[in-house]
Scaffold this motif. Structure first.
Motif, PDB file in Angstrom:
ATOM      1  N   ASP A  30      17.770  77.211 122.037  1.00 41.29           N
ATOM      2  CA  ASP A  30      16.278  77.336 121.983  1.00 41.29           C
ATOM      3  C   ASP A  30      16.429  78.295 123.416  1.00 41.29           C
ATOM      4  O   ASP A  30      15.463  79.506 124.097  1.00 41.29           O
ATOM      5  N   PHE A  31      17.457  77.918 124.770  1.00 41.29           N
ATOM      6  CA  PHE A  31      17.510  78.287 126.168  1.00 41.29           C
ATOM      7  C   PHE A  31      18.601  80.060 126.164  1.00 41.29           C
ATOM      8  O   PHE A  31      19.453  80.048 125.474  1.00 41.29           O
ATOM      9  N   GLU A  32      17.988  80.664 126.712  1.00 41.67           N
ATOM     10  CA  GLU A  32      18.835  82.527 127.097  1.00 41.67           C
ATOM     11  C   GLU A  32      18.564  82.524 128.396  1.00 41.67           C
ATOM     12  O   GLU A  32      17.687  82.399 129.132  1.00 41.67           O
ATOM     13  N   VAL A  33      19.793  82.886 128.939  1.00 36.24           N
ATOM     14  CA  VAL A  33      19.715  82.795 130.869  1.00 36.24           C
ATOM     15  C   VAL A  33      20.674  84.370 130.893  1.00 36.24           C
ATOM     16  O   VAL A  33      21.559  85.019 130.175  1.00 36.24           O
ATOM     17  N   HIS A  34      20.037  85.427 131.689  1.00 35.53           N
ATOM     18  CA  HIS A  34      20.357  86.590 132.441  1.00 35.53           C
ATOM     19  C   HIS A  34      20.211  86.868 133.158  1.00 35.53           C
ATOM     20  O   HIS A  34      19.614  86.436 133.718  1.00 35.53           O
ATOM     21  N   VAL A  35      21.561  87.454 134.077  1.00 35.08           N
ATOM     22  CA  VAL A  35      21.947  86.969 135.010  1.00 35.08           C
ATOM     23  C   VAL A  35      22.456  88.331 135.824  1.00 35.08           C
ATOM     24  O   VAL A  35      23.170  88.708 135.519  1.00 35.08           O
ATOM     25  N   ASP A  51      12.726  80.881 127.365  1.00 38.02           N
ATOM     26  CA  ASP A  51      13.097  79.994 126.646  1.00 38.02           C
ATOM     27  C   ASP A  51      12.280  80.252 125.057  1.00 38.02           C
ATOM     28  O   ASP A  51      11.463  80.671 125.231  1.00 38.02           O
ATOM     29  N   ARG A  52      13.292  80.538 124.668  1.00 36.01           N
ATOM     30  CA  ARG A  52      12.893  81.175 123.476  1.00 36.01           C
ATOM     31  C   ARG A  52      11.669  80.710 122.043  1.00 36.01           C
ATOM     32  O   ARG A  52      10.685  80.697 122.005  1.00 36.01           O
ATOM     33  N   ALA A  53      12.336  79.076 122.125  1.00 36.15           N
ATOM     34  CA  ALA A  53      10.676  78.511 121.339  1.00 36.15           C
ATOM     35  C   ALA A  53       9.552  78.191 122.223  1.00 36.15           C
ATOM     36  O   ALA A  53       8.660  78.306 121.634  1.00 36.15           O
ATOM     37  N   ALA A  54       9.388  78.253 123.820  1.00 35.15           N
ATOM     38  CA  ALA A  54       7.425  78.550 124.234  1.00 35.15           C
ATOM     39  C   ALA A  54       7.420  80.626 124.871  1.00 35.15           C
ATOM     40  O   ALA A  54       6.714  80.949 124.306  1.00 35.15           O
ATOM     41  N   SER A  55       8.975  81.298 123.898  1.00 32.11           N
ATOM     42  CA  SER A  55       8.702  82.365 123.927  1.00 32.11           C
ATOM     43  C   SER A  55       8.147  83.314 125.100  1.00 32.11           C
ATOM     44  O   SER A  55       7.144  83.333 125.793  1.00 32.11           O
ATOM     45  N   ALA A  56       8.577  82.103 126.330  1.00 28.92           N
ATOM     46  CA  ALA A  56       8.580  82.154 128.063  1.00 28.92           C
ATOM     47  C   ALA A  56       9.947  82.349 128.458  1.00 28.92           C
ATOM     48  O   ALA A  56      10.688  82.023 128.251  1.00 28.92           O
ATOM     49  N   ASP A  71       3.875  88.065 132.083  1.00 28.45           N
ATOM     50  CA  ASP A  71       4.852  87.613 130.521  1.00 28.45           C
ATOM     51  C   ASP A  71       6.303  89.056 130.490  1.00 28.45           C
ATOM     52  O   ASP A  71       5.340  89.811 130.302  1.00 28.45           O
ATOM     53  N   LEU A  72       6.661  88.192 131.510  1.00 32.95           N
ATOM     54  CA  LEU A  72       7.998  89.106 131.872  1.00 32.95           C
ATOM     55  C   LEU A  72       9.132  89.872 130.097  1.00 32.95           C
ATOM     56  O   LEU A  72       9.302  88.670 129.415  1.00 32.95           O
TER      57      LEU A  72
END
Length: 169
Positions: A30-35, A51-56, A71-72
Protein backbone atom coordinates in the motif's frame (compact mmCIF):
# COMPACT_ATOMS: atom_id res chain seq x y z
CA UNK A 1 23.91 -2.72 7.01
CA UNK A 2 21.36 -4.44 4.73
CA UNK A 3 21.68 -4.07 0.99
CA UNK A 4 19.04 -2.24 -1.08
CA UNK A 5 17.65 -5.62 -2.17
CA UNK A 6 17.17 -6.63 1.49
CA UNK A 7 15.49 -3.32 2.35
CA UNK A 8 12.94 -3.72 -0.46
CA UNK A 9 12.18 -7.45 -0.43
CA UNK A 10 8.78 -7.36 -2.13
CA UNK A 11 8.81 -4.05 -3.94
CA UNK A 12 10.05 -2.52 -7.10
CA UNK A 13 12.77 0.06 -7.38
CA UNK A 14 13.85 2.15 -10.35
CA UNK A 15 16.80 4.43 -10.77
CA UNK A 16 20.49 4.22 -9.90
CA UNK A 17 22.08 5.67 -6.77
CA UNK A 18 21.35 9.27 -5.70
CA UNK A 19 23.57 11.78 -7.43
CA UNK A 20 23.54 10.07 -10.78
CA UNK A 21 19.88 10.35 -11.67
CA UNK A 22 16.94 12.72 -11.45
CA UNK A 23 15.05 10.43 -9.10
CA UNK A 24 13.74 6.98 -8.42
CA UNK A 25 10.67 5.28 -7.07
CA UNK A 26 9.71 2.16 -5.21
CA UNK A 27 6.46 0.51 -4.21
CA UNK A 28 5.59 -1.91 -1.44
CA UNK A 29 2.00 -3.06 -1.00
CA UNK A 30 0.00 0.00 0.00
CA UNK A 31 3.02 2.32 0.00
CA UNK A 32 4.86 4.08 -2.79
CA UNK A 33 7.86 6.40 -2.59
CA UNK A 34 9.03 8.90 -5.20
CA UNK A 35 12.34 10.71 -4.85
CA UNK A 36 13.21 13.72 -7.01
CA UNK A 37 16.70 15.22 -6.98
CA UNK A 38 17.30 18.81 -8.01
CA UNK A 39 19.84 19.53 -10.73
CA UNK A 40 23.06 21.46 -10.41
CA UNK A 41 25.98 21.21 -8.03
CA UNK A 42 24.00 21.77 -4.80
CA UNK A 43 21.61 18.85 -5.09
CA UNK A 44 18.48 18.64 -2.98
CA UNK A 45 16.14 15.71 -2.38
CA UNK A 46 12.35 15.67 -2.30
CA UNK A 47 10.79 12.47 -0.93
CA UNK A 48 7.10 11.82 -1.56
CA UNK A 49 5.67 9.01 0.61
CA UNK A 50 2.29 7.90 -0.74
CA UNK A 51 0.10 5.78 1.53
CA UNK A 52 -2.39 4.49 -1.04
CA UNK A 53 -4.64 2.87 1.58
CA UNK A 54 -5.09 6.20 3.37
CA UNK A 55 -4.94 8.25 0.13
CA UNK A 56 -2.34 10.49 1.77
CA UNK A 57 0.99 11.88 0.58
CA UNK A 58 3.70 13.13 2.94
CA UNK A 59 6.62 15.20 1.68
CA UNK A 60 10.12 15.82 3.00
CA UNK A 61 12.68 18.11 1.38
CA UNK A 62 16.25 17.47 2.50
CA UNK A 63 14.83 15.57 5.48
CA UNK A 64 12.49 18.35 6.65
CA UNK A 65 8.67 17.83 6.51
CA UNK A 66 6.97 20.16 4.01
CA UNK A 67 3.31 20.82 3.26
CA UNK A 68 1.82 19.28 6.40
CA UNK A 69 -1.95 19.57 6.26
CA UNK A 70 -2.01 19.85 2.45
CA UNK A 71 -3.42 17.15 0.19
CA UNK A 72 -0.43 16.89 -2.17
CA UNK A 73 0.09 15.13 -5.46
CA UNK A 74 2.64 12.29 -5.25
CA UNK A 75 4.99 13.98 -7.74
CA UNK A 76 6.66 17.36 -8.11
CA UNK A 77 9.37 19.04 -10.14
CA UNK A 78 12.30 21.35 -9.51
CA UNK A 79 12.78 24.85 -10.94
CA UNK A 80 16.38 26.02 -11.23
CA UNK A 81 17.49 23.49 -8.58
CA UNK A 82 15.98 25.77 -5.92
CA UNK A 83 12.18 25.61 -6.03
CA UNK A 84 10.16 22.43 -5.64
CA UNK A 85 6.70 22.78 -7.23
CA UNK A 86 3.94 20.34 -6.25
CA UNK A 87 0.24 20.33 -7.13
CA UNK A 88 -2.27 20.13 -4.31
CA UNK A 89 -5.92 19.19 -3.85
CA UNK A 90 -8.75 21.68 -3.54
CA UNK A 91 -10.11 24.19 -2.78
CA UNK A 92 -13.59 22.76 -2.25
CA UNK A 93 -15.23 26.19 -2.12
CA UNK A 94 -13.92 27.45 -5.48
CA UNK A 95 -16.90 28.30 -7.76
CA UNK A 96 -15.40 26.31 -10.68
CA UNK A 97 -14.22 23.30 -8.67
CA UNK A 98 -14.97 19.87 -10.11
CA UNK A 99 -14.15 16.27 -9.31
CA UNK A 100 -14.19 13.27 -11.56
CA UNK A 101 -12.43 10.48 -13.38
CA UNK A 102 -9.27 11.41 -15.22
CA UNK A 103 -8.47 14.39 -12.99
CA UNK A 104 -5.06 14.06 -11.27
CA UNK A 105 -6.37 15.83 -8.18
CA UNK A 106 -9.30 18.23 -8.64
CA UNK A 107 -10.42 20.50 -11.48
CA UNK A 108 -9.03 23.65 -9.83
CA UNK A 109 -5.49 23.02 -8.62
CA UNK A 110 -3.42 24.98 -6.07
CA UNK A 111 0.38 24.71 -6.06
CA UNK A 112 2.90 24.39 -3.26
CA UNK A 113 6.29 26.02 -3.88
CA UNK A 114 9.15 25.18 -1.53
CA UNK A 115 12.28 27.36 -1.70
CA UNK A 116 15.30 25.39 -0.46
CA UNK A 117 17.51 28.50 -0.45
CA UNK A 118 15.35 30.13 2.24
CA UNK A 119 13.63 27.08 3.77
CA UNK A 120 10.24 28.63 3.05
CA UNK A 121 7.06 27.14 1.64
CA UNK A 122 4.18 28.94 -0.06
CA UNK A 123 0.88 27.34 -0.98
CA UNK A 124 -0.83 29.33 -3.71
CA UNK A 125 -4.59 28.86 -3.86
CA UNK A 126 -6.44 30.18 -6.89
CA UNK A 127 -8.99 32.88 -6.13
CA UNK A 128 -12.57 32.76 -7.43
CA UNK A 129 -11.50 34.60 -10.63
CA UNK A 130 -8.51 32.25 -11.29
CA UNK A 131 -9.15 29.00 -13.16
CA UNK A 132 -6.00 26.94 -12.55
CA UNK A 133 -6.86 23.71 -14.36
CA UNK A 134 -3.24 22.81 -15.25
CA UNK A 135 -1.10 25.31 -13.32
CA UNK A 136 2.44 25.92 -14.50
CA UNK A 137 5.08 27.80 -12.53
CA UNK A 138 8.06 29.43 -14.21
CA UNK A 139 11.03 31.32 -12.84
CA UNK A 140 11.67 34.57 -14.73
CA UNK A 141 14.57 36.53 -13.28
CA UNK A 142 13.65 37.35 -9.69
CA UNK A 143 9.96 36.45 -10.09
CA UNK A 144 7.84 33.33 -10.07
CA UNK A 145 5.07 33.34 -12.66
CA UNK A 146 1.98 31.18 -12.21
CA UNK A 147 0.05 30.29 -15.37
CA UNK A 148 -3.42 28.72 -15.30
CA UNK A 149 -2.63 26.30 -18.17
CA UNK A 150 0.22 25.26 -20.47
CA UNK A 151 -1.31 27.42 -23.19
CA UNK A 152 -1.22 30.48 -20.92
CA UNK A 153 2.44 29.70 -20.20
CA UNK A 154 3.26 29.42 -23.90
CA UNK A 155 1.55 32.79 -24.49
CA UNK A 156 3.23 34.27 -21.37
CA UNK A 157 -0.06 35.30 -19.79
CA UNK A 158 0.46 34.74 -16.04
CA UNK A 159 -2.34 34.80 -13.48
CA UNK A 160 0.14 35.79 -10.77
CA UNK A 161 3.64 37.22 -10.60
CA UNK A 162 5.36 37.08 -7.23
CA UNK A 163 8.87 37.72 -5.98
CA UNK A 164 11.09 34.64 -5.97
CA UNK A 165 12.49 35.67 -2.60
CA UNK A 166 9.88 35.26 0.16
CA UNK A 167 8.81 38.30 2.15
CA UNK A 168 10.69 38.63 5.46
CA UNK A 169 8.73 37.48 8.49
Amino acid sequence: MPSAAEEVPHGEREGPVPGSCGGFHGSWGDFEVHVRFSGGGDRHRAVFWHDRAASAVRLWVDGVPVGAGCDLDSYGHWLDGRFLVVRAEGPDDHPRQSYGPGLPVTGIVPVLIHDVAHGSTRTLIPGPHEIWADPQVALAGETLRVYATREAGAADVPDRILPARPAPE
